[in-house]
Design a protein around this motif. Structure first.
Motif, PDB file in Angstrom:
ATOM      1  N   GLU A 165       0.842  -1.209   0.000  1.00 22.79           N
ATOM      2  CA  GLU A 165       0.000   0.000   0.000  1.00 22.79           C
ATOM      3  C   GLU A 165       0.866   1.243   0.000  1.00 22.79           C
ATOM      4  OE1 GLU A 165      -3.747  -1.825   2.534  1.00 22.79           O
ATOM      5  OE2 GLU A 165      -2.620  -0.113   3.344  1.00 22.79           O
ATOM      6  N   ALA A 166       1.873   1.222   0.898  1.00 20.66           N
ATOM      7  CA  ALA A 166       2.750   2.383   1.023  1.00 20.66           C
ATOM      8  C   ALA A 166       3.531   2.600  -0.261  1.00 20.66           C
ATOM      9  CB  ALA A 166       3.690   2.207   2.211  1.00 20.66           C
ATOM     10  N   THR A 167       3.955   1.501  -0.891  1.00 16.05           N
ATOM     11  CA  THR A 167       4.735   1.623  -2.124  1.00 16.05           C
ATOM     12  C   THR A 167       3.938   2.357  -3.196  1.00 16.05           C
ATOM     13  OG1 THR A 167       5.887  -0.431  -1.595  1.00 16.05           O
ATOM     14  CG2 THR A 167       6.049   0.328  -3.852  1.00 16.05           C
ATOM     15  N   SER A 168       2.677   2.000  -3.317  1.00 16.05           N
ATOM     16  CA  SER A 168       1.887   2.692  -4.343  1.00 16.05           C
ATOM     17  C   SER A 168       1.623   4.131  -3.926  1.00 16.05           C
ATOM     18  CB  SER A 168       0.601   1.934  -4.648  1.00 16.05           C
ATOM     19  OG  SER A 168      -0.001   1.494  -3.476  1.00 16.05           O
ATOM     20  N   ARG A 169       1.503   4.335  -2.628  1.00 17.86           N
ATOM     21  CA  ARG A 169       1.314   5.700  -2.145  1.00 17.86           C
ATOM     22  C   ARG A 169       2.548   6.548  -2.469  1.00 17.86           C
ATOM     23  NH1 ARG A 169       2.398   7.374   2.989  1.00 17.86           N
ATOM     24  NH2 ARG A 169       2.383   5.230   3.778  1.00 17.86           N
ATOM     25  N   TRP A 170       3.761   5.953  -2.251  1.00 14.35           N
ATOM     26  CA  TRP A 170       4.994   6.714  -2.528  1.00 14.35           C
ATOM     27  C   TRP A 170       5.142   6.996  -4.021  1.00 14.35           C
ATOM     28  CZ3 TRP A 170       7.412   2.599   1.007  1.00 14.35           C
ATOM     29  CH2 TRP A 170       7.232   2.971   2.358  1.00 14.35           C
ATOM     30  N   ALA A 171       4.748   6.024  -4.831  1.00 15.06           N
ATOM     31  CA  ALA A 171       4.845   6.229  -6.277  1.00 15.06           C
ATOM     32  C   ALA A 171       3.991   7.434  -6.674  1.00 15.06           C
ATOM     33  CB  ALA A 171       4.386   4.982  -7.016  1.00 15.06           C
ATOM     34  N   GLU A 172       2.879   7.513  -6.025  1.00 14.99           N
ATOM     35  CA  GLU A 172       1.937   8.592  -6.323  1.00 14.99           C
ATOM     36  C   GLU A 172       2.454   9.928  -5.784  1.00 14.99           C
ATOM     37  OE1 GLU A 172      -2.570   9.188  -4.964  1.00 14.99           O
ATOM     38  OE2 GLU A 172      -1.841   7.113  -5.045  1.00 14.99           O
ATOM     39  N   MET A 173       2.893   9.843  -4.528  1.00 15.18           N
ATOM     40  CA  MET A 173       3.375  11.041  -3.845  1.00 15.18           C
ATOM     41  C   MET A 173       4.598  11.615  -4.571  1.00 15.18           C
ATOM     42  SD  MET A 173       4.313  10.692   0.138  1.00 15.18           S
ATOM     43  CE  MET A 173       5.424  11.813   0.932  1.00 15.18           C
ATOM     44  N   GLY A 174       5.459  10.732  -5.053  1.00 15.71           N
ATOM     45  CA  GLY A 174       6.699  11.171  -5.685  1.00 15.71           C
ATOM     46  C   GLY A 174       6.558  11.430  -7.174  1.00 15.71           C
ATOM     47  N   ALA A 175       5.338  11.262  -7.687  1.00 18.20           N
ATOM     48  CA  ALA A 175       5.146  11.430  -9.138  1.00 18.20           C
ATOM     49  C   ALA A 175       5.673  12.774  -9.657  1.00 18.20           C
ATOM     50  CB  ALA A 175       3.685  11.226  -9.502  1.00 18.20           C
ATOM     51  N   PRO A 176       5.489  13.872  -8.898  1.00 13.86           N
ATOM     52  CA  PRO A 176       6.015  15.150  -9.411  1.00 13.86           C
ATOM     53  C   PRO A 176       7.535  15.183  -9.540  1.00 13.86           C
ATOM     54  CG  PRO A 176       4.474  15.520  -7.592  1.00 13.86           C
ATOM     55  CD  PRO A 176       4.739  14.048  -7.644  1.00 13.86           C
ATOM     56  N   LEU A 177       8.210  14.217  -8.914  1.00 19.95           N
ATOM     57  CA  LEU A 177       9.677  14.211  -8.964  1.00 19.95           C
ATOM     58  C   LEU A 177      10.212  13.466 -10.177  1.00 19.95           C
ATOM     59  CD1 LEU A 177      10.279  13.385  -5.192  1.00 19.95           C
ATOM     60  CD2 LEU A 177      10.720  15.589  -6.288  1.00 19.95           C
ATOM     61  N   LYS A 178       9.314  12.817 -10.893  1.00 22.73           N
ATOM     62  CA  LYS A 178       9.737  11.998 -12.018  1.00 22.73           C
ATOM     63  C   LYS A 178      10.532  12.830 -13.030  1.00 22.73           C
ATOM     64  CE  LYS A 178       7.953   8.971 -15.611  1.00 22.73           C
ATOM     65  NZ  LYS A 178       8.854   7.833 -15.459  1.00 22.73           N
ATOM     66  N   GLY A 179      11.667  12.275 -13.457  1.00 22.66           N
ATOM     67  CA  GLY A 179      12.491  12.957 -14.450  1.00 22.66           C
ATOM     68  C   GLY A 179      13.391  14.024 -13.867  1.00 22.66           C
ATOM     69  N   MET A 180      13.253  14.290 -12.586  1.00 24.59           N
ATOM     70  CA  MET A 180      14.064  15.353 -11.977  1.00 24.59           C
ATOM     71  C   MET A 180      15.532  14.945 -11.907  1.00 24.59           C
ATOM     72  SD  MET A 180      13.427  17.357  -8.459  1.00 24.59           S
ATOM     73  CE  MET A 180      11.956  18.068  -9.160  1.00 24.59           C
ATOM     74  N   THR A 181      16.411  15.887 -12.200  1.00 27.01           N
ATOM     75  CA  THR A 181      17.847  15.597 -12.154  1.00 27.01           C
ATOM     76  C   THR A 181      18.432  16.102 -10.835  1.00 27.01           C
ATOM     77  OG1 THR A 181      18.174  17.664 -13.330  1.00 27.01           O
ATOM     78  CG2 THR A 181      18.239  15.645 -14.641  1.00 27.01           C
ATOM     79  N   VAL A 182      19.262  15.273 -10.220  1.00 29.04           N
ATOM     80  CA  VAL A 182      19.837  15.624  -8.920  1.00 29.04           C
ATOM     81  C   VAL A 182      21.314  15.249  -8.864  1.00 29.04           C
ATOM     82  CG1 VAL A 182      17.661  15.369  -7.649  1.00 29.04           C
ATOM     83  CG2 VAL A 182      19.154  13.392  -7.944  1.00 29.04           C
TER      84      VAL A 182
END
Lengths: 302, 475
Positions: free
Chosen positions: A180-197
């Motif tokens: 459950e948490a994994t899918s929640r994190w995927a969702e929560m972190g979606a805005p970070l997708k593609g971000m370079t660090v």
């Protein structure tokens, strides 16, 4: 000498009496494994965690306290992949504990049984303190943790068969909550997708892979080698071609080089928990992920 | 938010069921593939879920809309018991080849006086070696170790001297399977007495050993024999140990000619250690140790009480060495990476009790010898930067009392207390290399004719490199 022995026997007897409620003693090399064992074993295990989120697990010394705790362990859970090779072999051989030697059910290394990324193609120490088995900082891989939970469940049952039902129930419950948490994190972190660090050391590669983020450089010129000014200048120069959106360091790394670089390239510099306990918010594996993602979102202004 | 998760959870569960044996490569590959698929699927699924959520919200008017299909339970209760198969591969050290590491080291030494002159007034001696004058190669150490089988671990440490000879410094087995805190070690090994003794020169914090270590234990005292150690089941380290050996070395004098008539077990040691952490930043270890030896009838050659050439002095009797050692370490939050501090101090006392033969062309006089001498050192090393450490050390030896009985007429024992102070700085660009500069203010020797203290300023530039397997070091 005899007095010392008598004293030891007396204290040990009273200690043994105090420990009867817990079925087994677990020695966790790192806080993430301590947290995971607690999830699955609950009250059945007394967990000793050998390191903290403020410590670089590569650089621990075989302190007397670690030998004493390993002496009493029924199960040792380590990361493996050579991350503990500077201290754990001494702790094991000095402990006089047959249950935790290599090949025994009481010795579990997680890295060898989970998929690993960044496995080096060429092994040469000129490349720094490389790990032949790949990136050992697997605690930020949700899938890796799920596999680790199964392995730990298996071992707990082998070592303490009387607790099988409880371990299975708790493991199933953990797996459900973790998924459950994994899918929640995927969702929560979606805005970070593609971000370079840019990260200090490759502590968070598994998290970046999970969230679809992209690392464009590390502060360390080579793994385990401290940042040099020439390397930091290279990173500044590289910003034009491959801009990074933030500079990330773990809770045990120095602030100064990360801050210097971040101010030079005008991006936020943030600290993420290296593991459970690395920040005040990262109290267990769940809150560690929550906190890490939340901190990156905050830095990204999302 | 949570309304979407059961479906993803169901997917995830279908991919990784609990108690899967992830050990074999097949399932590893499977998992890798699954993770890839899972990652690829995330986005699509989240989109799909969002649509479903929207649909669900639209039909919210009906209030009792059927919830998404519940995820299949992870069948914990009915899952087959884990296979009793061997645990998955744990640690890779070159398949079945032993772990190999190689230490390279060399020194450039600058002395004002001849470094081969011994510490004055401490005899027997001869087990000590100082770095040579000028540029010189140190001993290259080759270390091999591996588990032999489930019962034993084995290790070999060969020192290749600059002259090209190989010397077996350690070659031992150690038990793995006794348990109950008991370990037996057998073969040739450095004794567990004291703190510094069992550490190989590459792990020292200074370019040379302390004066007391050199005078009483000859850099590293080792023997051929058996060691038994026991760790008590306590939350603090309480370790006791004992060793019985042939007495290959007479501590401080190095190897010596033994009587072929004896089935020697002429050396025995006892040691105990207590250690723990204080909070997360401090740790300590306190030790006591005792060594007792007999020289056998043959005797150990003695020199340095006097400078008379052509004298053949022999000591035959007992030697007892007792010591206390203490180590304290500090690292902020227990993280030694950027900053740490180490303090170590040891004190030893040596008692000799036996016969002393003073033998020249003119005289051959055998008389009792009783000596009681002591010494200590204290050292501190501070790492103030990931690459840099500085350290200081103070050495003192106390000449104590030496009674020569009838031989007092033949030679005088200098009542001289050797001293030395050292400063060092070293640069450690990685865990595998070290370059060190050390300065000694040495006053450990005396001109026996004039009584003048042979003060000497000594400078060492040293490199220590380690190749191969990442070595693990003791506390």
């Amino acid at each position: 000498m005899k007095l010392l022995l008598k004293l030891a026997v007396a204290v040990c007897a009273s200690l043994a009496a105090g420990l009867v409620h817990a079925a087994i003693n677990v020695f966790a090399c790192a806080p993430e494994w301590g947290s995971l064992v607690r999830e699955i074993a609950g009250e059945r295990a007394t967990v000793y965690v050998a390191t903290t989120g403020q410590q670089d697990i590569h650089r621990i010394q075989a302190r007397p306290s670690l030998i004493a705790r390993a002496r009493m362990a029924d199960l040792v859970v380590c990361t493996g992949a050579e991350v503990e090779s500077g201290w754990m072999p001494i702790v094991r051989s000095q402990s006089g504990n047959d249950r935790i030697q290599i090949g025994k059910p009481g010795f579990l290394e997680i890295a060898p049984v989970v998929p690993r990324i960044e496995v080096p193609q060429v092994l040469d120490r000129a490349m720094g303190d490389v790990h032949p088995m790949g990136n050992p900082h697997i605690q930020f891989g949700p899938a890796q943790i799920r596999v680790a939970a199964n392995e730990i469940g298996n071992r707990l049952i082998r070592i303490d068969p009387a607790g099988e039902a409880e371990y299975r129930t708790r493991l199933a419950d953990f797996t459900r909550r973790w998924n459950e948490a994994t899918s929640r994190w995927a969702e929560m972190g979606a805005p970070l997708k593609g971000m370079t660090v840019i990260q200090y050391h490759r502590n968070f590669s598994y998290l970046f892979a999970f969230l679809g983020m992209r690392e464009v450089g590390t502060l360390e010129p080579k793994p385990g080698i401290e940042p040099t000014s020439s390397h930091l200048n290279d990173l500044v120069a590289q910003q034009a071609a491959t801009p990074a959106r933030m500079v990330i360091r773990s809770s045990y790394h120095a602030e100064a080089p990360a801050k210097w670089l971040a101010s030079k390239i005008n991006v936020p510099s943030i600290v993420l928990p290296a593991t459970v306990g690395g920040t005040a918010e990262a109290k267990d594996l769940f809150s560690m992920f929550d906190d890490a993602i939340r901190r990156m979102l905050a830095a990204a202004g999302k | 938010m949570f309304t979407k998760s059961p479906v993803v959870a169901a997917v995830a569960l279908a991919l990784t069921s609990p108690f899967a044996t992830a050990a074999d490569s097949d399932s590893l590959n499977e998992i890798r593939q699954e993770i890839r698929q899972l990652k690829d699927a995330y986005e699509a699924r989240i989109r799909a879920l969002e649509e479903r959520l929207k649909a669900a919200e639209d039909s919210a008017a009906k209030a009792q809309a059927a919830p998404p299909a519940p995820a299949p339970e992870p069948v914990a209760a009915t899952a087959p018991p884990p296979p009793p198969a061997a645990p998955p591969p744990q640690t890779q050290s070159n398949a079945f080849n032993p772990a190999i590491s190689l230490i390279l080291n060399g020194t450039w030494g600058r002395y004002g006086r001849d470094p081969s002159t011994q510490i004055t007034g401490f005899s027997p001696s001869g087990g000590e070696v100082s770095p040579a004058r000028g540029a010189s190669l140190g001993e290259s150490e080759l270390f091999l170790s591996a588990n032999i089988d489930p019962m034993f671990r084995g290790a070999l440490l060969v020192a290749i001297t600059p002259e090209g000879t190989a010397e077996v410094e350690e070659s031992f087995f150690e038990t793995l399977a006794i348990g109950h805190g008991v370990t037996v070690k057998g073969g040739r090994f450095f004794s567990g007495i004291g703190y510094q003794n069992a550490r190989h020169p590459h792990a020292w914090d200074f370019a040379d050993a302390s004066l007391v270590q050199r005078a009483f234990l000859g850099n590293n005292y080792g023997d051929d024999g058996v060691q038994l150690r026991y760790v008590a089941p306590l939350p603090v380290l309480v370790q006791i140990g004992t060793e019985i050996g042939r007495g290959r070395e007479f501590a401080g004098a190095g190897e010596f000619e033994r009587s072929p008539q004896r089935n020697g077990k002429d050396s025995q040691t006892f040691f105990a250690k207590l250690g723990d952490d204080i909070g997360t930043s401090h740790s300590y270890q306190l030790g006591v140790s005792h060594l007792r030896q007999r020289s056998g009838a043959q005797g150990v050659s003695m020199f340095d009480y006097d400078d008379i050439s052509g004298v053949s002095n022999l000591f035959g009797g007992r030697q007892r060495i007792s010591g206390v050692d203490f180590v304290y370490k500090w690292a902020p939050e227990g993280n030694p990476r950027y900053e740490n501090f180490k303090f170590a101090a040891e004190w030893f006392q040596r008692k000799l009790d036996g016969d002393f033969a003073f033998d020249t062309a003119g005289i051959n006089s055998v008389a009792p010898l009783i000596a009681k001498q002591s010494g200590w050192y204290a050292q501190a090393v501070y790492q103030f930067h990931p690459y840099w450490r500085v350290g200081g050390r103070v050495d003192r030896l106390s000449s104590g009392s030496v009674t020569l009985d009838a031989n007092a007429a033949n030679l005088a024992v200098p009542g001289f207390d050797p001293k030395r102070s050292s400063l060092m700085i070293d640069w450690n660009p990685s865990e595998f290399s070290r370059v060190r500069l050390q300065f000694n203010r040495d006053a450990s020797r005396q001109d026996l004719a004039t009584g003048e203290v042979l003060k000497d300023n000594q400078l060492f530039l040293q490199y220590i490199h380690s190749l191969g397997t990442h070595g693990a070091h003791r506390f």
